[in-house]
Motif scaffolding. Structure first.
Motif, PDB file in Angstrom:
ATOM      1  N   ARG A  47     -35.730  16.553   0.141  1.00 13.77           N
ATOM      2  CA  ARG A  47     -35.353  15.905  -1.199  1.00 13.77           C
ATOM      3  C   ARG A  47     -34.499  14.767  -1.170  1.00 13.77           C
ATOM      4  O   ARG A  47     -33.427  15.119  -0.439  1.00 13.77           O
ATOM      5  N   ILE A  48     -34.837  13.757  -1.571  1.00 16.28           N
ATOM      6  CA  ILE A  48     -33.978  12.433  -1.174  1.00 16.28           C
ATOM      7  C   ILE A  48     -33.624  11.637  -2.339  1.00 16.28           C
ATOM      8  O   ILE A  48     -34.251  11.652  -3.179  1.00 16.28           O
TER       9      ILE A  48
ATOM     10  N   PRO B  32     -25.101   8.841   7.574  1.00 12.65           N
ATOM     11  CA  PRO B  32     -24.268   9.244   6.610  1.00 12.65           C
ATOM     12  C   PRO B  32     -25.186   9.944   5.468  1.00 12.65           C
ATOM     13  O   PRO B  32     -24.443  10.675   4.506  1.00 12.65           O
ATOM     14  N   PHE B  33     -26.638   9.902   5.426  1.00 12.40           N
ATOM     15  CA  PHE B  33     -27.276  10.474   4.430  1.00 12.40           C
ATOM     16  C   PHE B  33     -27.596  11.994   4.963  1.00 12.40           C
ATOM     17  O   PHE B  33     -28.248  12.729   3.923  1.00 12.40           O
ATOM     18  N   PHE B  34     -27.188  12.473   5.916  1.00  6.53           N
ATOM     19  CA  PHE B  34     -27.193  13.795   6.482  1.00  6.53           C
ATOM     20  C   PHE B  34     -25.862  14.434   6.207  1.00  6.53           C
ATOM     21  O   PHE B  34     -24.935  13.831   6.221  1.00  6.53           O
ATOM     22  N   ASP B  35     -26.000  15.660   5.554  1.00  7.02           N
ATOM     23  CA  ASP B  35     -24.632  16.655   5.735  1.00  7.02           C
ATOM     24  C   ASP B  35     -24.160  16.792   7.232  1.00  7.02           C
ATOM     25  O   ASP B  35     -25.186  17.077   8.189  1.00  7.02           O
ATOM     26  N   LYS B  36     -23.024  16.687   7.539  1.00  6.82           N
ATOM     27  CA  LYS B  36     -22.437  16.735   8.769  1.00  6.82           C
ATOM     28  C   LYS B  36     -22.877  17.976   9.672  1.00  6.82           C
ATOM     29  O   LYS B  36     -23.123  17.955  10.790  1.00  6.82           O
ATOM     30  N   ASN B  37     -23.147  19.159   8.912  1.00  3.63           N
ATOM     31  CA  ASN B  37     -23.151  20.279   9.371  1.00  3.63           C
ATOM     32  C   ASN B  37     -24.870  20.394   9.743  1.00  3.63           C
ATOM     33  O   ASN B  37     -25.400  21.610  10.174  1.00  3.63           O
TER      34      ASN B  37
ATOM     35  N   LEU C  64     -30.157   2.133  -1.546  1.00  5.06           N
ATOM     36  CA  LEU C  64     -29.447   2.733  -0.484  1.00  5.06           C
ATOM     37  C   LEU C  64     -29.838   4.458  -0.674  1.00  5.06           C
ATOM     38  O   LEU C  64     -29.836   4.709  -1.724  1.00  5.06           O
ATOM     39  N   VAL C  65     -30.076   4.595   0.530  1.00  3.69           N
ATOM     40  CA  VAL C  65     -30.272   6.331   0.394  1.00  3.69           C
ATOM     41  C   VAL C  65     -28.975   6.734   0.853  1.00  3.69           C
ATOM     42  O   VAL C  65     -28.143   6.709   1.695  1.00  3.69           O
ATOM     43  N   LYS C  66     -28.705   7.535  -0.114  1.00  6.55           N
ATOM     44  CA  LYS C  66     -27.629   8.245  -0.414  1.00  6.55           C
ATOM     45  C   LYS C  66     -27.541   9.749   0.428  1.00  6.55           C
ATOM     46  O   LYS C  66     -26.412  10.276   0.831  1.00  6.55           O
TER      47      LYS C  66
END
Length: 449
Positions: free
Chosen positions: A123-124, A323-328, A110-112
């Motif tokens: 950076r993943i 979901p792996f991106f920050d909302k902003n 899962l990519v968090k």
């Protein structure tokens, strides 16, 4: 700097992204939380990533739903005109096997989180079997699909029966003897209504607006193949002709007790279904208008009628979600999606979206072309335009179709126009049918160890 690419997803879009990057000698890894290739098309009776039902068939015909590098005839010459979910799963897995992609996919992962550092660095953070891992990549490819996070409707009152989204619906058997209400007029809604009507005590379908129901076959041929003959006609005129043809062949919605469409043909996604109108005219599915409110198991509709139901299945679509991106950082759940050719971000040059568009047709052929163009750029064989921000804005302001303003209609394209637009940037010899070499696999596995 030598590219090192991370791909999120090993579904239909992810595997063609991986294949075409490897074709160009680019280092790439795909991450997928499943245990095999196929994405949504891996059917499971349990609620999971998958959104397919026991009886799901694709709604575009096989010849307009295949990779050019590996056609359905190469896979299995007896595949149905409209393949089932199992035929599609096997097709995608055969694609991955043919091109030797499996060594380059990390399953059960899962990519968090994906953190953009600069135009050369991502950076993943991933998680496998409960263990977290951070890695650095130069580029990120987002191919996680857009049919997995359900969008629920809201109504006044409370329904005390069983209420679920079509994402949770797997087969009709659990609805045997029940009074079922299906919400929605899209492909999933009509499929659920048809299937539950075979076993239910009663099935009704509630529409908030009129939808066009298009048969799967016209003149003995798949409907999209018939429509393909008019692809040279400008979209607006073409859709008017399609609307007229549909009226002649199918008749008016009012003849079936359904609400008439009030928008132009392409303002909403047409629903491809051969059985709904048949079931309605045979009394197996009851048409209903939009819902006013709930009161226990009683549903009040906007025409003032009331009925009791045991189960409601909301077929109300999905959110665009990353979901792996920050909302902003990036959030496409609302508002326009400003991406050049539906794939290039105007600001982050090392970010690609593959398969995040909704054609009036099938996604995968376009995703394959997107992947080839991405690979051409990373291999230094193609350069994106300097004015990509302006071009992205232009695409949003001048869509192929003027559609209604809902979250479902933010990424729609005309299949034929979109394919033509991407092909303009590709070399004539873009088709590639050679598998990844054993040496390349051995070198990769040695590096991974």
């Amino acid at each position: 700097m030598r590219p090192k690419v991370a791909i999120i997803g090993a579904g239909p879009s992810g595997i063609t992204a991986l294949k075409n990057l490897l074709d160009q000698g680019i280092d790439a890894i795909a991450f997928d939380r499943n245990q095999d290739v196929g994405g949504n098309w891996i059917y499971s009776e349990e609620e999971s990533h998958s959104s397919v039902f026991e009886t799901t068939h694709i709604i575009s015909s096989k010849t307009l739903s295949q990779y050019e590098d590996f056609t359905f005839d190469e896979f299995d010459s007896e595949v149905a005109d409209y393949p089932s979910h199992d035929e599609l799963r096997r097709y995608f897995q055969a694609y991955a096997s043919k091109f030797n992609l499996y060594p380059f996919i990390r399953f059960g992962t899962l990519v968090k989180n994906c953190k953009w550092v600069d135009q050369h660095t991502w950076r993943i953070t991933t998680e496998t079997n409960g263990e977290s891992k951070k890695e650095i990549f130069t580029h990120l490819v987002v191919a996680n699909g857009h049919h997995w996070k359900p969008r629920y409707p809201t109504y006044p009152g409370e329904f005390t029966g069983e209420f679920l989204h079509s994402h949770q619906y797997k087969k009709a058997a659990p609805f045997s003897g029940k009074r079922v209400l299906v919400i929605g007029g899209g492909n999933s809604a009509c499929d659920v209504a048809v299937e539950t009507s075979r076993v239910s005590r009663k099935t009704a379908i509630s529409w908030r607006r009129g939808y066009r129901i298009v048969p799967k076959f016209l003149f003995g041929k798949p409907t999209d193949k018939v429509a393909e003959r008019s692809k040279w006609i400008p979209p607006r005129m073409r859709m008017a002709l399609n609307s007229l043809l549909l009226r002649i062949i199918v008749g008016k919605n009012e003849d079936y007790g359904l609400q008439p469409p009030t928008q132009s043909f392409a303002a909403t996604h047409p629903t491809i279904n051969d059985e709904l109108l048949h079931k309605i005219r045979h009394g197996k599915v009851k048409p209903r208008v939009d819902i006013e409110r709930f009161d226990g198991k009683t549903v009040t509709f906007k025409d003032g009628s009331k009925e009791d139901f045991d189960s409601i299945v909301a077929c109300t679509g999905y959110w665009l979600s990353h979901p792996f991106f920050d909302k902003n950082f990036i959030d496409y759940s609302n508002g326009p999606v400003k991406l050049y050719l539906r794939m290039f971000h105007p600001e982050y040059e090392n970010l690609y979206f593959i398969g995040m568009f909704q054609p009036l047709g099938c996604i995968w052929p376009g995703a394959e072309l997107q992947s080839k163009l991405m690979a051409q750029e990373l291999a230094g064989k193609w350069q994106r335009p300097d004015n990509i921000a302006n071009l992205s804005e232009k695409e949003v302001k001048n869509p192929h179709f003027r559609q209604i303003n809902t979250p479902r209609h933010t990424i729609t394209v005309d299949y034929h126009l979109y394919v033509k637009a991407v092909k303009k940037h590709l070399p004539k010899n873009y088709i590639s049918r050679d598998p990844i070499s054993p040496k390349r696999i051995k070198d990769h596995e040695s590096h991974e160890l």
